[in-house]
Scaffold this active site. Structure first.
Site, PDB file in Angstrom:
ATOM      1  N   GLY A 229       0.838  -1.196   0.000  1.00 59.30           N
ATOM      2  CA  GLY A 229       0.000   0.000   0.000  1.00 59.30           C
ATOM      3  C   GLY A 229       0.867   1.239   0.000  1.00 59.30           C
ATOM      4  CB  SER A 230      -0.001   4.731   0.591  1.00 61.48           C
ATOM      5  OG  SER A 230      -0.614   4.607   1.855  1.00 61.48           O
ATOM      6  N   GLY A 234       2.106   2.406   5.350  1.00 62.74           N
ATOM      7  CA  GLY A 234       3.214   1.498   5.703  1.00 62.74           C
ATOM      8  C   GLY A 234       4.008   2.018   6.884  1.00 62.74           C
ATOM      9  CD  GLU A 252       6.637  -5.123  -2.591  1.00 59.96           C
ATOM     10  OE1 GLU A 252       6.999  -4.020  -3.048  1.00 59.96           O
ATOM     11  OE2 GLU A 252       6.918  -6.198  -3.111  1.00 59.96           O
ATOM     12  CB  CYS A 286       3.405   0.635  -6.767  1.00 58.74           C
ATOM     13  SG  CYS A 286       3.723  -0.947  -7.560  1.00 58.74           S
TER      14      CYS A 286
HETATM   15  P1  NAD Z   1      -3.449   2.291   1.349  1.00 60.88           P
HETATM   16  O1  NAD Z   1      -2.148   2.442   2.011  1.00 60.88           O
HETATM   17  O2  NAD Z   1      -4.463   3.355   1.517  1.00 60.88           O
HETATM   18  O3  NAD Z   1      -4.162   0.927   1.820  1.00 60.88           O
HETATM   19  C1  NAD Z   1      -3.549  -0.324   1.710  1.00 60.88           C
HETATM   20  C2  NAD Z   1      -4.170  -1.298   2.698  1.00 60.88           C
HETATM   21  O4  NAD Z   1      -3.836  -0.894   4.028  1.00 60.88           O
HETATM   22  C3  NAD Z   1      -5.689  -1.324   2.631  1.00 60.88           C
HETATM   23  O5  NAD Z   1      -6.110  -2.651   2.814  1.00 60.88           O
HETATM   24  C4  NAD Z   1      -6.102  -0.445   3.800  1.00 60.88           C
HETATM   25  O6  NAD Z   1      -7.371  -0.719   4.304  1.00 60.88           O
HETATM   26  C5  NAD Z   1      -5.031  -0.811   4.810  1.00 60.88           C
HETATM   27  N1  NAD Z   1      -4.821   0.205   5.872  1.00 60.88           N
HETATM   28  C6  NAD Z   1      -5.107   1.521   5.828  1.00 60.88           C
HETATM   29  N2  NAD Z   1      -4.715   2.109   6.986  1.00 60.88           N
HETATM   30  C7  NAD Z   1      -4.191   1.130   7.762  1.00 60.88           C
HETATM   31  C8  NAD Z   1      -3.607   1.101   9.074  1.00 60.88           C
HETATM   32  N3  NAD Z   1      -3.495   2.215   9.811  1.00 60.88           N
HETATM   33  N4  NAD Z   1      -3.163  -0.070   9.549  1.00 60.88           N
HETATM   34  C9  NAD Z   1      -3.243  -1.197   8.805  1.00 60.88           C
HETATM   35  N5  NAD Z   1      -3.787  -1.231   7.565  1.00 60.88           N
HETATM   36  C10 NAD Z   1      -4.259  -0.081   7.057  1.00 60.88           C
HETATM   37  O7  NAD Z   1      -3.138   2.053  -0.200  1.00 60.88           O
HETATM   38  P2  NAD Z   1      -4.140   2.048  -1.423  1.00 60.88           P
HETATM   39  O8  NAD Z   1      -4.621   3.435  -1.670  1.00 60.88           O
HETATM   40  O9  NAD Z   1      -5.144   0.963  -1.286  1.00 60.88           O
HETATM   41  O10 NAD Z   1      -3.161   1.606  -2.609  1.00 60.88           O
HETATM   42  C11 NAD Z   1      -2.339   2.494  -3.281  1.00 60.88           C
HETATM   43  C12 NAD Z   1      -0.944   2.469  -2.728  1.00 60.88           C
HETATM   44  O11 NAD Z   1      -0.394   1.157  -2.788  1.00 60.88           O
HETATM   45  C13 NAD Z   1       0.012   3.326  -3.555  1.00 60.88           C
HETATM   46  O12 NAD Z   1       0.853   4.028  -2.692  1.00 60.88           O
HETATM   47  C14 NAD Z   1       0.774   2.309  -4.364  1.00 60.88           C
HETATM   48  O13 NAD Z   1       2.038   2.750  -4.809  1.00 60.88           O
HETATM   49  C15 NAD Z   1       0.883   1.189  -3.396  1.00 60.88           C
HETATM   50  N6  NAD Z   1       1.170  -0.071  -4.073  1.00 60.88           N
HETATM   51  C16 NAD Z   1       2.407  -0.611  -3.934  1.00 60.88           C
HETATM   52  C17 NAD Z   1       2.728  -1.779  -4.623  1.00 60.88           C
HETATM   53  C18 NAD Z   1       4.089  -2.396  -4.517  1.00 60.88           C
HETATM   54  O14 NAD Z   1       4.218  -3.557  -4.876  1.00 60.88           O
HETATM   55  N7  NAD Z   1       5.108  -1.686  -4.087  1.00 60.88           N
HETATM   56  C19 NAD Z   1       1.776  -2.371  -5.429  1.00 60.88           C
HETATM   57  C20 NAD Z   1       0.510  -1.792  -5.533  1.00 60.88           C
HETATM   58  C21 NAD Z   1       0.217  -0.641  -4.844  1.00 60.88           C
END
Ligand code: NAD
Length: 491
Positions: A229-230, A234, A252, A286
């Site tokens: 995620g973001s 993270g 990631e 990403c």
């Molecule tokens: P996000 O960080 O908003 O959410 C990712 C996950 O984390 C979701 O399931 C969300 O519900 C959960 N989450 C949110 N807050 C949390 C917390 N405090 N504790 C635990 N879990 C929590 O990301 P998004 O908007 O769904 O996805 C986009 C992001 O993901 C972008 O930054 C993108 O670059 C990244 N991404 C990275 C990769 C990689 O392989 N490096 C691949 C795909 C997406």
């Protein structure tokens, strides 16, 4: 289009509607706001239940042979294949991308199954060597236990499931939390595991957003956290785990990826790849190309042709076969992109295509592609809240005119992110210079930043991540090594 039925969390082999609900969330169709996908409820109690059953199921699952575990995962692949068309439509409906892209995502997930079983396994095979007469050293790998997998919205089937497959194959049990923006894709995946006949408690799913994610990450019986995620989420997860350093925490995260186009590049190839890199999945990748550094002698020509291509991009609903680019996933995501377009002007970028709202065939969160330009390498604005270096996650790209390769590499490395760099050149030595000097985990040659191979590790440096839980190295996160010095026949 019909609203989908919410079946609940998937715990101990069954869908169960949550008790003690704390929230009710609407899953929209971001490309067609008149027909939402459905509603679901969130409960913290579900996290405790799911982790309990995963922990209980772990010893029995871990004791099964690899072959037995692989047979369940192969059944998952068969069911996935049989239901691929429905899943592709659902992915597109729930997060907005083209159905053709969703199909590729599903095929890739099927490929991950074969790869995990036939190739990745070799990374964690046992090994023996002689230390002295009668004494041997042995390396073995054991599963970690209960693995929490938290995934983002943009590749809702592949990301998450790829880590789940690896974790299950090596004997772990899983609690999976899909993105709150794609709950029904999560529900669909759980139904595939159910149909595949996976033993109860081995795979569990809990729905929700940040609160549920935090509860899962913090749960004392969770042994490993695999997050995609973001960067902001993270880093919060990392903070939450400061007092639990024994837990594996694989992050990631995002990117601010740069494509370097040198004066000797094959322009057609560079254009093709950078257009796809910047605007595929509406820039919600990403590994999207956020920055393009073009060498001065070819900059004007490159930009003219790039803009021609941008103007040809067809925007529309994910199921519209004439469209190439869909909507942003949510209103929040669309508003975020629009706010960065404002910032770009303040940070001194010239506007080549201003982007902004697009009225498509259906009502949704559509945006036009935007393109910015800047001459030379900007020293400022590498901070949170800047257009220059925040991950915008939308259909926007900044083109920089640079003097030479050295300046392009400096630009590439100025970012706080470090996921992908691509270089377009006919010169191998120039590619090798980028290979040595780029501060990114992936360095491509004459292919765009969004290309990747499941048979390679995937992950980045700096804000982009701390491990390689996706791609080829996933077994290292799902297992831990046991080192033994053994004297089988003592005298
Ligand atoms: P996000 O960080 O908003 O959410 C990712 C996950 O984390 C979701 O399931 C969300 O519900 C959960 N989450 C949110 N807050 C949390 C917390 N405090 N504790 C635990 N879990 C929590 O990301 P998004 O908007 O769904 O996805 C986009 C992001 O993901 C972008 O930054 C993108 O670059 C990244 N991404 C990275 C990769 C990689 O392989 N490096 C691949 C795909 C997406």
């Amino acid at each position: 289009m019909k609203t989908m039925e919410y079946k609940g969390n998937f715990i101990d082999g069954e869908f169960v509607l949550p008790q003690g609900r704390i929230d009710r969330i609407l899953s929209e169709d971001p490309g067609n706001l008149s027909h939402p996908v459905g509603e679901f409820w969130v409960s913290l109690e579900a996290v405790r239940l799911a982790v309990d059953v995963a922990q209980e199921a772990f010893p029995k699952w871990a004791r099964r042979t690899l072959k037995e575990r692989a047979s369940f995962i192969l059944r998952f692949k068969r069911v996935l294949k049989a239901r691929a068309s429905d899943l592709a439509l659902l992915i597109s409906r729930e997060m907005g991308k083209m159905v053709s892209e969703s199909r590729i995502e599903i095929d890739r997930l099927g490929g991950k199954v074969d790869q995990a079983i036939h190739e990745e396994l070799k990374l964690v095979e046992s090994d023996t060597h002689e230390i002295s007469r009668g004494v041997v050293g042995r390396l073995r790998f054991r599963p970690r236990g209960v693995v929490a997998v938290l995934s983002p919205f943009n590749l809702p089937a592949y990301l998450g499931s790829a880590q789940v497959i690896s974790a299950l194959l090596f004997g772990n049990t899983v609690v999976f939390k899909p993105s709150e923006l794609t709950p029904f894709v999560g529900q669909f995946l759980a139904s595939i595991w159910k149909e595949a006949g996976l033993p109860r408690g081995v795979f569990n799913l809990v729905h929700g957003g940040a609160m549920v994610g935090e509860a899962l990450v913090n749960h004392p019986q969770v042994d490993a956290v695999i997050f995609t995620g973001s960067w902001s989420t993270g880093s919060r997860i990392q903070e939450q785990l400061l007092n639990q350093p024994h837990k594996v925490c694989a992050l990631e995260m995002g990117g601010k990826n740069c494509a370097i186009v040198l004066r000797d590049a094959d322009l057609r190839c560079a254009l093709e790849e950078t257009i796809t890199g910047a605007f595929l999945t509406t820039g919600q990748r990403c590994n999207a190309t956020s920055r393009i550094a073009v060498e001065k002698p070819i900059a004007d020509q490159f930009i003219d042709r790039f803009l021609e291509r941008v103007d040809q991009i067809k925007i529309g609903y994910g199921q519209n076969p004439d469209a190439w680019m869909g909507p942003l996933v949510s209103q929040k995501a669309r508003d975020k992109v629009l706010s960065y377009l404002e910032l770009a002007r303040h940070e001194g970028f010239q506007v080549l295509r201003e982007g902004g709202e697009f009225h498509a065939d259906k009502k949704g969160y559509y945006l036009k592609p935007s393109v910015h330009f800047r001459r030379g390498f900007p020293e400022l604005f590498y901070h949170d809240g800047s257009y220059t270096d925040d991950e915008i996650f939308g259909p926007d790209v900044a083109i920089y005119e640079v003097k030479n390769l050295e300046e392009a590499i400096r630009l590439n490395n100025a970012s706080r992110y470090g996921l992908v760099s691509s270089v377009f050149t006919k010169s191998r030595p120039k590619f090798e210079q980028v290979l040595k000097e780029a501060e990114t985990g992936l360095v491509h040659w004459n292919v765009g930043t969004t290309r990747s191979s499941g048979r390679l590790p995937f992950g980045g440096l700096k804000r982009s991540g701390n491990a390689r839980p996706a791609g080829f190295f996933s077994p290292y996160l799902s297992t831990f090594p046991i080192a033994s010095v053994e004297r089988p026949h003592p005298r």
